[in-house]
Design a protein around this motif. Structure first.
Motif, PDB file in Angstrom:
ATOM      1  N   ALA A  23      42.443  37.614  43.925  1.00 43.56           N
ATOM      2  CA  ALA A  23      42.940  36.246  43.716  1.00 43.56           C
ATOM      3  C   ALA A  23      43.927  36.150  42.555  1.00 43.56           C
ATOM      4  N   ASP A  24      44.986  35.381  42.767  1.00 46.32           N
ATOM      5  CA  ASP A  24      45.875  34.996  41.673  1.00 46.32           C
ATOM      6  C   ASP A  24      45.191  33.919  40.839  1.00 46.32           C
ATOM      7  N   THR A  25      45.291  34.016  39.535  1.00 47.14           N
ATOM      8  CA  THR A  25      44.601  33.057  38.672  1.00 47.14           C
ATOM      9  C   THR A  25      45.534  32.500  37.604  1.00 47.14           C
ATOM     10  N   GLY A  26      45.109  31.390  37.039  1.00 45.56           N
ATOM     11  CA  GLY A  26      45.784  30.750  35.924  1.00 45.56           C
ATOM     12  C   GLY A  26      44.771  29.842  35.251  1.00 45.56           C
ATOM     13  N   ASP A  27      45.217  28.961  34.389  1.00 40.58           N
ATOM     14  CA  ASP A  27      44.312  28.053  33.692  1.00 40.58           C
ATOM     15  C   ASP A  27      44.222  26.745  34.476  1.00 40.58           C
ATOM     16  N   ASP A  28      43.064  26.515  35.108  1.00 40.38           N
ATOM     17  CA  ASP A  28      42.939  25.348  35.981  1.00 40.38           C
ATOM     18  C   ASP A  28      42.930  24.041  35.205  1.00 40.38           C
ATOM     19  N   VAL A  29      42.450  24.036  33.956  1.00 39.59           N
ATOM     20  CA  VAL A  29      42.471  22.800  33.174  1.00 39.59           C
ATOM     21  C   VAL A  29      43.911  22.343  32.951  1.00 39.59           C
ATOM     22  N   TYR A  30      44.829  23.313  32.834  1.00 37.49           N
ATOM     23  CA  TYR A  30      46.251  22.992  32.745  1.00 37.49           C
ATOM     24  C   TYR A  30      46.880  22.757  34.122  1.00 37.49           C
ATOM     25  N   GLY A  31      46.079  22.896  35.179  1.00 37.84           N
ATOM     26  CA  GLY A  31      46.602  22.747  36.533  1.00 37.84           C
ATOM     27  C   GLY A  31      47.435  23.925  36.980  1.00 37.84           C
ATOM     28  N   GLU A  32      47.209  25.100  36.363  1.00 41.51           N
ATOM     29  CA  GLU A  32      48.078  26.252  36.584  1.00 41.51           C
ATOM     30  C   GLU A  32      47.414  27.388  37.358  1.00 41.51           C
ATOM     31  N   ASP A  33      46.248  27.141  37.930  1.00 40.22           N
ATOM     32  CA  ASP A  33      45.629  28.197  38.736  1.00 40.22           C
ATOM     33  C   ASP A  33      46.116  28.049  40.173  1.00 40.22           C
ATOM     34  N   PRO A  34      46.938  28.967  40.668  1.00 44.09           N
ATOM     35  CA  PRO A  34      47.533  28.787  41.995  1.00 44.09           C
ATOM     36  C   PRO A  34      46.505  28.797  43.122  1.00 44.09           C
ATOM     37  N   THR A  35      45.433  29.544  42.962  1.00 42.14           N
ATOM     38  CA  THR A  35      44.436  29.620  44.038  1.00 42.14           C
ATOM     39  C   THR A  35      43.599  28.355  44.086  1.00 42.14           C
ATOM     40  N   VAL A  36      43.241  27.807  42.922  1.00 46.57           N
ATOM     41  CA  VAL A  36      42.546  26.521  42.902  1.00 46.57           C
ATOM     42  C   VAL A  36      43.427  25.441  43.518  1.00 46.57           C
ATOM     43  N   ASN A  37      44.700  25.423  43.142  1.00 51.57           N
ATOM     44  CA  ASN A  37      45.622  24.418  43.690  1.00 51.57           C
ATOM     45  C   ASN A  37      45.731  24.540  45.209  1.00 51.57           C
ATOM     46  N   GLU A  38      45.782  25.781  45.695  1.00 48.04           N
ATOM     47  CA  GLU A  38      45.872  25.984  47.144  1.00 48.04           C
ATOM     48  C   GLU A  38      44.602  25.522  47.842  1.00 48.04           C
TER      49      GLU A  38
END
Length: 329
Positions: A23-38
């Motif tokens: 999985a591609d990851t980022g910081d979801d609190v910043y809205g920057e996790d691409p997999t969560v966004n998808e």
């Protein structure tokens, strides 16, 4: 060990673990996790809603839904055995100052609409302000009829009330009725969807709804400690489950039906009714302890009168369950 206590005991498959690893990851609190966004975009589109927010648990996704609809001194009408009332620590009352108004479920898992209408409070300072109606689908494995949902929704709209669905197993309901899940979700303003039950994710739930409500829910999620960082590892499991594990739910329903059909022939085990989805419900007067001990000795765990079938119960496991039940009889 065969575990029928709940479909929450499911384990991720090697295929699910692989997509989590990649999985591609980022910081979801910043809205920057691409997999969560998808995952959130996919879930919103699948359910016919504008937006979604990923939460770590179903308790939290229900709670942020209730908190987004209601303010302190408001009331939600709910089933007296519903998860949001009985099994979530009283969070809506404790943390939100929201008063529950519990009503008995009908035998089919619905809330009788005449009882709901009588429970709606008038505009009077003596009463909490009725703001929200809550349903659960499935409820103890029972599927709410689509016609009932239409009447429920019309009642809520007539009184300008919001509508929330605890849809922890809403995909079981959709599969049982052979309809897209959006056809169920269209009758609600928000729907909580659990990924870690029949969909077999290790963790996670979603709240879907309109943009404004989900924006509020995201803020509540942060306050409740549900803001996660590189959560794409978990969201990848959710994406895999929504794309691959929904259609197979009928297999769990078929296993439950097979077990129920055999149990109905045994002299000392009675059923409440034929299963509609993945749950076999024994009669409430069943003396569980000796049966529980007998099954445990055969390598089968149950927690009471509710037996829940899931992807980790194989056809061979069903044979073992039936053999053990017959030997008990």
């Amino acid at each position: 060990m065969i575990d029928l206590r709940s479909d929450t005991v499911t384990q991720p498959t090697p295929e699910m673990l692989e997509v989590m690893h990649q999985a591609d990851t980022g910081d979801d609190v910043y809205g920057e996790d691409p997999t969560v966004n998808e995952l959130e975009r996919f879930a919103a589109a699948l359910t016919g809603k504008e937006a979604a927010v990923f939460a770590p648990t179903g308790t939290q996704s229900n709670l942020i839904g209730l908190l987004s609809h209601c303010q302190r001194g408001h009331e939600y009408i709910v089933g007296h055995g519903a998860h949001t009332y009985m099994y979530e620590g009283g969070g809506a009352a404790v943390l939100g100052g929201i008063q529950p108004c519990p009503l008995p479920f009908a035998m089919d898992g619905s809330l009788p609409l005449d009882e709901v209408e009588r429970a709606i409070k008038p505009d009077d300072a003596h009463f909490a302000i009725t703001r929200l109606l809550c349903l659960e689908n499935t409820q103890a494995g029972k599927v709410l009829p689509l016609e009932y949902l239409r009447h429920f929704s019309a009642l809520a709209q007539r009184y300008e009330l919001r509508r929330h669905l605890d849809g922890a197993r809403v995909f079981n309901a959709a599969v049982a009725q052979s309809v897209p899940v959006a056809q169920i979700c269209e009758h609600f303003d928000t729907v909580s969807i659990c990924l870690s039950k029949g969909l077999a994710c290790p963790v996670g739930s979603l709240l879907v709804g309109d943009q404004e409500t989900i924006r509020s829910a995201r803020r509540w999620r942060k306050m409740l400690g549900g803001g996660m960082r590189q959560a794409g590892i978990l969201a990848a499991a959710g994406l895999y489950a929504l794309k691959n594990n929904v259609a197979r739910l009928h297999e769990d329903h078929e296993k439950a039906a097979r077990v129920a059909e055999a149990l109905a022939t045994l002299p000392n085990i009675r059923l409440q009714e034929e299963p509609q989805t993945n749950m076999v419900m024994l009669a409430q007067d069943t003396v569980v302890e000796p049966l529980q001990q007998h099954l445990l000795e055969a390598g089968i765990k149950i927690s009471g009168v509710r037996w829940v079938f899931h992807q980790d119960v194989s056809d061979d496991d069903v044979d073992k369950i039936l053999d053990a039940c017959r030997s008990f009889a």
